[in-house]
Design a protein around this motif. Structure first.
Motif, mmCIF file in Angstrom:
data_model
loop_
_atom_site.group_PDB
_atom_site.id
_atom_site.type_symbol
_atom_site.label_atom_id
_atom_site.label_comp_id
_atom_site.label_asym_id
_atom_site.label_seq_id
_atom_site.Cartn_x
_atom_site.Cartn_y
_atom_site.Cartn_z
ATOM 1 N N UNK A 31 0.852 -1.186 0.000
ATOM 2 C CA UNK A 31 0.000 0.000 0.000
ATOM 3 C C UNK A 31 0.887 1.235 0.000
ATOM 4 N N UNK A 32 0.396 2.304 -0.624
ATOM 5 C CA UNK A 32 1.052 3.604 -0.583
ATOM 6 C C UNK A 32 0.384 4.407 0.530
ATOM 7 N N UNK A 33 1.196 5.018 1.403
ATOM 8 C CA UNK A 33 0.669 5.691 2.589
ATOM 9 C C UNK A 33 1.139 7.138 2.617
ATOM 10 N N UNK A 34 0.195 8.056 2.823
ATOM 11 C CA UNK A 34 0.516 9.450 3.112
ATOM 12 C C UNK A 34 0.828 9.543 4.602
ATOM 13 N N UNK A 35 2.071 9.818 4.925
ATOM 14 C CA UNK A 35 2.505 9.795 6.324
ATOM 15 C C UNK A 35 1.983 11.022 7.067
ATOM 16 N N UNK A 36 1.464 10.794 8.273
ATOM 17 C CA UNK A 36 0.937 11.872 9.104
ATOM 18 C C UNK A 36 1.765 12.097 10.365
ATOM 19 N N UNK A 37 2.333 11.047 10.915
ATOM 20 C CA UNK A 37 3.124 11.161 12.147
ATOM 21 C C UNK A 37 4.151 10.039 12.186
#
Length: 323
Positions: A31-37
């Motif tokens: 999966x491609x993930x937009x990192x938040x923390x």
């Protein structure tokens, strides 16, 4: 896409650089993930310096605990949906986007923030493994925690409380002491005011503690072993202050055990344990039983400073970078 890269081995503030690269693409099963923390820990510092047991070099990206939102699915991915917030383990988190195996991400329950989720995996899984699986801590026992205001130390306080154990916390400075009082530690000792704290621990524990949780090592370890009660379990968590030489005759005389805690290696032998641990801890976070105390979060642009502050031991609680 921006990503932090190590240019050469050394201190994070001097050797890490924020660079632009092409964004990653999710491959089969990823999966491609937009990192938040991103949660940071002392091993990240050691890896930047080339001093960790897992060797690194130029091109390394720190950040072993991350939370973000799934942005795209690779081929053959099931059980994960776009838009789902997930938490996962694996170096390279200090980037705006990352790819990760879909089978190794864990859904974050509603009501649990990205910063809280990113603060859980390493510190709380290590501590759950240490207290439950290695020490068998149970209700009514007394736990001594050194480095108690750090990420692993605060995790130990909270998980011990959930077990019904009594806690004695060692930390240095009024800010850290106040944090531990706020967490509800039963006894808090400021080692700056009381550098020889062994007698105080013995008195508070009625002669010696049942379990000790020591992520500090060095000379602190020798104070800890003097605090052990009969049939106690001294958990070796880490060596922030150096690797001590162990006097085994003392362990024999007081009949206590020195217990190694290598959570990362345990996952290699029992990979299914990670899912059980994360499920347990995320449920506890949703219930409010686990609530990691956070050092004021750093902006993504200040990640190198965050790691350097962690190296210099000027932080308390869990260090997290937000995007």
């Amino acid at each position: 896409m921006r990503i932090w890269r190590l240019q050469e081995l050394g201190d994070p503030a001097e050797r890490l650089e924020l660079v632009e690269e092409d964004p990653p693409v999710a491959g089969p099963g990823e999966v491609l993930i937009d990192v938040e923390a991103v949660g940071l820990a002392f091993p990240d510092v050691l890896q930047c310096r080339g001093e960790y047991q897992v060797r690194t070099g130029p091109g390394f990206t720190p950040g072993g605990e991350s939370c973000g939102t799934v942005a795209a699915l690779g081929d053959d991915v099931t059980g994960v949906e776009i838009g789902c917030r997930v938490v996962f383990l694996g170096s390279g988190g200090l980037a705006e986007q990352v790819t990760h195996p879909a089978a190794e991400v864990f859904a974050v329950p509603d009501g649990v923030s990205a910063t809280t989720a990113a603060a859980i995996p390493i510190n709380y899984c290590t501590t759950l493994y240490a207290l439950r699986d290695r020490a068998g801590l149970h209700e009514g026992e007394t736990l001594l925690v050194t480095g108690a205001a750090g990420g692993t130390g605060t995790a130990a306080i909270q998980l011990a409380q959930a077990t019904g154990a009594r806690t004695i916390a060692i930390a240095g400075g009024s800010t850290k002491v106040d944090l531990l009082h706020d967490l509800g530690a039963d006894v808090v000792i400021d080692h700056n005011d009381q550098p020889d704290w062994v007698d105080a621990v013995r008195e508070a524990s009625g002669g010696g503690v049942d379990v000790a949780y020591d992520p500090v090592g060095g000379d602190t370890f020798h104070q800890v072993r003097r605090c052990m009660g009969w049939d106690g379990r001294l958990l070796v968590i880490g060596f922030v202050a150096g690797i001590p030489e162990v006097k085994t005759n003392h362990a024999l005389l007081k009949s206590y055990s020195i217990v190694g805690v290598h959570w990362g290696a345990s996952l290699g032998r029992f990979p299914e344990s990670l899912g059980e641990q994360m499920g347990t801890l995320l449920s506890m976070a949703a219930e409010g039983t686990v609530d990691p105390p956070l050092y004021p979060p750093y902006a993504f642009e200040d990640a190198a400073t965050a790691l350097q502050d962690l190296a210099d031991r000027t932080t308390h609680g869990k260090v997290v970078v937000t995007l």
